[in-house]
Enzyme design. Structure first.
Site, PDB file in Angstrom:
ATOM      1  CG  ASP A 110      -2.000  -1.010   1.191  1.00 22.23           C
ATOM      2  OD1 ASP A 110      -2.295  -1.510   0.094  1.00 22.23           O
ATOM      3  OD2 ASP A 110      -2.554  -1.323   2.263  1.00 22.23           O
ATOM      4  CE1 TYR A 111       1.390   8.156  -1.507  1.00 18.92           C
ATOM      5  CE2 TYR A 111       0.378   8.175   0.672  1.00 18.92           C
ATOM      6  CZ  TYR A 111       1.074   8.824  -0.338  1.00 18.92           C
ATOM      7  OH  TYR A 111       1.440  10.135  -0.168  1.00 18.92           O
TER       8      TYR A 111
END
Length: 223
Positions: free
Chosen positions: A67-68
């Protein structure tokens, strides 16, 4: 240049990725937090891990993502054959990964397994939720590493047996221990305790597709 165009070229983070391992057919890199693994749809989301890596390694491809908000180890194949072979290892769940996280509160058990199905939260996209009716089977193993009574925070090791989107965050929230810095799932007071999500992919182990050698890599969390 318009203000929109200026925003589009700003990097998501100025922190660079780090090469942990490299040979002729694959890379293992340490991704910084607040950087997408692959580009997003919006023009401002074109800066990402794979675009940065491809400037130096044009054939690099993505076989799995973080994820970011999550930092840590990412495997990037450099050939189609290796991409296919490592993909098969992920599908067969023979790739071993574990993460480290800082969460709120003290875990009741020092170790255990969370088995709660996860589904997209259609009324609150892009969030996910535990859903017995529509969720996909999801399993996370956890182990308490340390607990700090002064801050009431626990450091935990997390092993995702399955790989659902936001699985670790959703499962720890369901256990009653949201992650520090988690602006998606944690209560505001807990999210505000860190400028970043306190989740890091620190270990990965898999078989080299060409040599058959078992490879194991560790990248210590910055927190």
């Amino acid at each position: 240049m318009s203000s929109t165009e200026q925003l589009a070229i700003l990097p998501a983070t100025t922190e660079p990725y780090q090469i942990v391992y490299a040979d002729d057919v694959l890379l293992v890199v340490n991704k910084p937090a607040q950087l997408l693994t692959v580009p997003g749809r919006h023009p401002q989301n074109q800066d990402c891990l794979i675009s940065r890596v491809q400037r130096e390694f044009p054939t690099a491809a993505v076989v799995h993502r973080l994820d970011y908000d999550t930092s840590g180890l990412v495997v990037l194949p450099l050939t189609k054959r290796v991409l296919s072979e490592i993909s098969k290892q992920f599908q067969a769940r023979t790739v071993h990964k574990h993460y480290v996280a800082l969460v709120s509160g003290k875990l009741a058990k020092t170790q255990g397994s969370i088995e709660l199905p996860i589904a997209a939260d259609n009324e609150n996209r892009p969030l996910y939720k535990v859903c017995q009716k529509e969720g996909k089977p999801s399993v996370t193993r956890y182990q308490l590493l340390t607990y700090h009574s002064d801050t009431q925070q626990s450091r935990v090791q997390l092993e995702p047996v399955t790989g659902r989107s936001h699985q670790l965050r959703v499962h720890m929230l369901a256990l009653g221990h949201p992650m520090l810095g988690d602006t998606l799932y944690a209560p505001a007071a807990i999210a505000a305790q860190s400028k970043r999500l306190m989740l890091h992919a620190e270990h990965i182990r898999f078989t080299h597709p060409l040599t058959g050698k078992l490879l194991s890599f560790f990248a210590e969390a910055a927190f």
